[in-house]
Design a protein around this motif. Sequence first.
Motif: not given
Length: 513
Positions: A151-154, A217-219, A221-222
Amino acid sequence: GHSRRMGSFKLSYYNEYKSYLSGFGSMFQFSAQPTLAQLGVDHFNFNYGKMKWGSYQTPRNLALALFGEIGELFADVGGDLERYGKDTLTSKQKLVFDRKKKPKANHEELVKPEGEPKTYKKILEELLDVFSYLICLASECKVDLGQPEAPYSESASFSDTSWDELEVSCFYMVSLDHQASLLRNLYRLAHSTSNICDVIQWKIVEKDLCNMKPAERENLDKAIKDIFSHIVAIATRYEVDLPFLLAQKNSETSEKYAKSVGHLSKETVFNERYSHLQSFRLGANSSKPYPIDRKPTPGSNVHQILCSMVVSAGLISEVFQWDEEVNRCTFSDAKHRHLAKELATFIDALLQLASTFSIAPSTAFATKMFKNMAKYPITIARNSAKKYTELGTHGPPSPDEEDPGTVVRSDNTPLPPTTTITEVTTLMTTFTDDRNWSQFHSPRCLVIAMFGEVGEVLEVFLKDDGPSSSGRDKDGIAHLGDEISDCMAYAVELATVTEVDLDAALHHYSPLP
């Protein structure tokens, strides 16, 4: 036996499967390869250090460059659909890279099956270019490609994941079909880019992403991880050693662009290639309105049409990939001539696709605009770039598509006719002006949005040759008509913003019988 078990592999068992990874390594014949972290560092040093191209490495520049290379990839594959468009490939038709005999000098030394066409080298080069731009994009957007399933993580850098492990992970994450043609797998790759478009199409993404919300940002990243997984999976399917060839390509690029250190531009290329094309600036031409409805042509080569559509979209992207943002047609005359040609080719491909499935573009476009007017009411959507789901509107039920007379505005007045490109342009301009959206419709935003819709069209053809045109798949035909209309809407709006006379360009490049 290993192949059969791997073919039925489920992602939920990936952690358990990792323990057996070393045992399977021999069957892939992997040679010593860098970790992803080292690959990222090397690529960063090449672009920022050696070539001094850091100022050009913005998310939007890189996304447009990525679209352009995907278009080039489709051009090469589309040039030999007999070989690369078949859904069942024999071993002799596979793109093969022999890991035991790595090339030492250049791509010409690649080991390939007897009789492999010259397009082999081009396909490999374009796949490398797509991979290269994606590495840059992930680096700029702080996406850790070393953990594609996480999953997203900077993250400021790529994790220290071995390439061998990434190949296995990505190959099964996307469940790549062993029997699918290269073309079908490229449809999936191009479709995966549409998720990036959704995130960045209406905003200038800063280099540090400071103006992006956490959900955006999560989208992003995915979406980037999804594209990466598809590229690596395709390379693994055809046994292409991406890290090794990328290092080699960077060496060749540094020699080729020795005089371009610190500067990126395609202006010279455009001037050399396209200055001879006819100009189609708005107001400089006079021609009859170009009709958009054509006679049904079932049985046409739909894959050739789709390739043409993606190629044109990619070439349109290249016009804007390194230029500063402009709201009017301020770029060179050669670029404008090239843009007019590719916009006409793109729209012609859309009209061919519609006729192949007996879709009347005039009705489909009016129907789609009816839906859009309900999703984006003027009172709510004016001066806003938010999607209708964020605005809290959902639109009415679809009108009766068999009776175009039911396509009306919210005040029950009929929509103006949309039987010609001029009429389509007029309706689109009115729709945009009523909502004051011209402030968001810069050329680059429109190109990104258009490429996103191209991905949506390709989604229809991921598993088969599209909906039945016999009338038994009414929903499928309507959905395809919507996606074609979305592509056309952005194309005509782009022509308006860049002052391209589409009527004249279509008459010239796609004359009526």
